[in-house]
Scaffold this motif. Structure first.
Motif, PDB file in Angstrom:
ATOM      1  N   THR A 167       1.207  10.780   6.538  1.00  0.00           N
ATOM      2  CA  THR A 167       1.293   9.364   6.869  1.00  0.00           C
ATOM      3  C   THR A 167       0.045   8.985   7.630  1.00  0.00           C
ATOM      4  OG1 THR A 167       2.588   9.985   8.759  1.00  0.00           O
ATOM      5  CG2 THR A 167       3.771   9.014   6.922  1.00  0.00           C
ATOM      6  N   ARG A 168      -0.482   7.859   7.243  1.00  0.00           N
ATOM      7  CA  ARG A 168      -1.640   7.358   7.950  1.00  0.00           C
ATOM      8  C   ARG A 168      -1.263   5.987   8.467  1.00  0.00           C
ATOM      9  NH1 ARG A 168      -3.184  11.735   6.640  1.00  0.00           N
ATOM     10  NH2 ARG A 168      -5.224  12.344   5.864  1.00  0.00           N
ATOM     11  N   ASN A 193       2.840   2.180   8.472  1.00  0.00           N
ATOM     12  CA  ASN A 193       2.377   1.054   7.680  1.00  0.00           C
ATOM     13  C   ASN A 193       2.232   1.403   6.225  1.00  0.00           C
ATOM     14  OD1 ASN A 193       1.938  -1.157   9.379  1.00  0.00           O
ATOM     15  ND2 ASN A 193       0.388   0.023  10.419  1.00  0.00           N
ATOM     16  N   THR A 194       1.586   2.514   5.998  1.00  0.00           N
ATOM     17  CA  THR A 194       1.328   2.929   4.630  1.00  0.00           C
ATOM     18  C   THR A 194       1.465   4.435   4.628  1.00  0.00           C
ATOM     19  OG1 THR A 194      -0.308   2.977   2.897  1.00  0.00           O
ATOM     20  CG2 THR A 194      -1.153   2.949   5.115  1.00  0.00           C
ATOM     21  N   MET A 195       2.076   4.960   3.628  1.00  0.00           N
ATOM     22  CA  MET A 195       2.249   6.416   3.640  1.00  0.00           C
ATOM     23  C   MET A 195       2.092   6.965   2.240  1.00  0.00           C
ATOM     24  SD  MET A 195       6.363   6.624   4.123  1.00  0.00           S
ATOM     25  CE  MET A 195       6.180   6.922   5.840  1.00  0.00           C
ATOM     26  N   TRP A 196       1.618   8.174   2.172  1.00  0.00           N
ATOM     27  CA  TRP A 196       1.623   8.825   0.882  1.00  0.00           C
ATOM     28  C   TRP A 196       2.025  10.268   1.067  1.00  0.00           C
ATOM     29  CZ3 TRP A 196      -2.946   6.523   2.624  1.00  0.00           C
ATOM     30  CH2 TRP A 196      -3.917   7.377   3.104  1.00  0.00           C
ATOM     31  N   ALA A 197       2.557  10.797   0.003  1.00  0.00           N
ATOM     32  CA  ALA A 197       3.085  12.144   0.100  1.00  0.00           C
ATOM     33  C   ALA A 197       2.670  12.946  -1.110  1.00  0.00           C
ATOM     34  CB  ALA A 197       4.601  12.104   0.170  1.00  0.00           C
TER      35      ALA A 197
END
Lengths: 183, 239
Positions: A171-172, A176-180
């Motif tokens: 998560t960055r 707010n915005t996350m990717w996995a």
């Protein structure tokens, strides 16, 4: 609060979302190349599909939970709408371009060709959402690589992919915005 | 916006590695400190002023501070040598070019005249107009504070040119800003919309420049007093 989930592993790079966005938001033709960045986003192009190593990644506004653009705007022309979209009001804007400087994702773009230039960015088709429709991009995706829905629902439905993969969830920018990762 | 991905998506960001915290949270402490700093500085300056005045009163017995006000010198106008004329001609040429570009901006937009782009939304243009102009203006405020708050009377002779420079600096900022902003008719909005500290900074900037221009206007009027009065050595009105 609505959100968009994009599964990079499913995207086939057909760019139908780009065209649907252009049509739904009645965006004009592309700006000359000297005023825009190479990523394909511009004031008249609110989403783009980038390709790296044969992987297609869609780029668009993150509609952050704590948007930097709205935080810096001295006239509150940008704000987080109740639908979850970060929207822009050109009646309040002074055109100072502070939002463009502050966005960590480089999303807001300027109408450099116009004599009354305004900022332009993805608004999550909040007017369509108010009518009960989906954003134009997610409604056209043929492989459902990009989907929209209630943010909490999306997170719950894809919890296994988002949280339980061996690759560390990345998560960055807070939540707010996350990717996995997914193998 | 949520991504599911098997590759690192840091390349999607704008040139930098993202922090885990959202940016507004990183700047929030500084922004929240603005009102306190503002009030604190006011109290600090007032206190300093009080202390200095007390000290000066105490020192008045042994001679006191030398209070020198320069007499209006009868400056002879510099002869217009060819070189001066050439330099002036060059400067007027640059001014004309700037004016032409400013008019072009009104018809063809910012992209056509400034070479700014989505990659560099703020460029040399902002650096020169805002930073240069405000730096000039700041000098006026510092000198006036030095003389009228800290009572360093030996700097009195340069108050006038400093305030005039500040005036010109603010005029430069405002004219530059009017052409730089996309929608300049909304320029009053930050002054009435006090939603966040940044807006407050900007509205203070507006008050600042109003004050600066007002003071600068006084300098101009003051300098325009009848020549014969000046020649007769009449004392200049203090302002």
């Amino acid at each position: 609060m609505k959100a968009i989930l994009t599964d990079v592993t499913h995207c086939i790079g057909c760019r139908q979302c780009v065209m649907a966005c252009k049509k739904a938001n009645e965006l004009e033709d592309e700006l000359p190349r000297r005023w825009v960045l190479e990523d394909g986003l511009s004031a008249h192009n609110w989403t783009a599909v980038l390709e790296t190593d044969g992987v297609f990644v869609r780029k668009q506004c993150r509609h952050c939970l704590e948007p930097a653009c709205a935080s810096v705007c001295p006239v509150a022309a940008l704000h987080k709408h109740e639908s979850g979209a970060v929207i822009y009001d050109s009646n309040k804007c002074t055109g100072c371009r502070y939002c463009m400087m502050s966005c960590a994702f480089g999303i807001p773009r300027y109408k450099w060709e116009s004599r009354v230039p305004t900022v332009a960015k993805c608004v999550l088709c909040y007017k369509r959402i108010e009518q009960g429709l989906q954003p134009a991009c997610t409604s056209t995706c043929p492989v459902k690589a990009t989907i929209s829905g209630e943010r909490a629902d999306l997170l719950k439905r894809h919890a296994s992919a988002l949280l339980c993969t061996p690759i560390a969830t990345s998560t960055r920018y807070g939540a707010n915005t996350m990717w996995a990762g997914r193998r | 916006m949520i991504y599911i991905s098997h590759i690192d998506l840091d390349f999607l960001t704008y040139g930098q590695k993202l922090s885990r915290e959202p940016l507004p949270r990183l700047t929030a402490p500084a922004m929240e400190a603005v009102p306190y700093t503002f009030v604190g500085m006011g109290i600090f300056m007032t206190g300093l002023h009080w202390i200095i005045r007390r000290r000066m009163k105490a020192g008045e017995g042994d001679g006191g501070a030398s209070h020198s006000v320069t007499k209006a010198g009868n400056l002879k106008e510099a002869a217009m040598t060819t070189r001066v004329r050439n330099v002036k001609l060059g400067l007027w040429g640059i001014t004309g070019l700037g004016g032409a570009v400013a008019i072009m901006r009104l018809f063809f937009g910012l992209g056509a005249t400034t070479n700014l782009s989505d990659g560099t939304p703020w460029g040399l243009w902002i650096g020169f107009d805002v930073m240069g102009g405000v730096a000039l203006a700041a000098g006026g405020f510092v000198i006036t504070a030095t003389v009228y708050i800290f009572r360093r009377e030996e700097f009195h002779p340069i108050v006038r040119p400093a305030v005039l420079t500040a005036f010109l600096g603010y005029i430069a900022v405002i004219i530059g800003l009017l052409f730089d902003l996309g929608l300049p008719w909304n320029i009053w909005r930050p002054m009435v919309k006090r939603l966040n500290p940044r807006a407050q900074i900007r509205s203070d900037d507006g008050l600042h420049s109003t004050g600066g221009i007002w003071a600068g206007g006084n300098v101009r009027c003051d300098g325009a007093e009848p020549r014969n009065r000046r020649d007769a050595g009449a004392s200049r009105p203090r302002w």
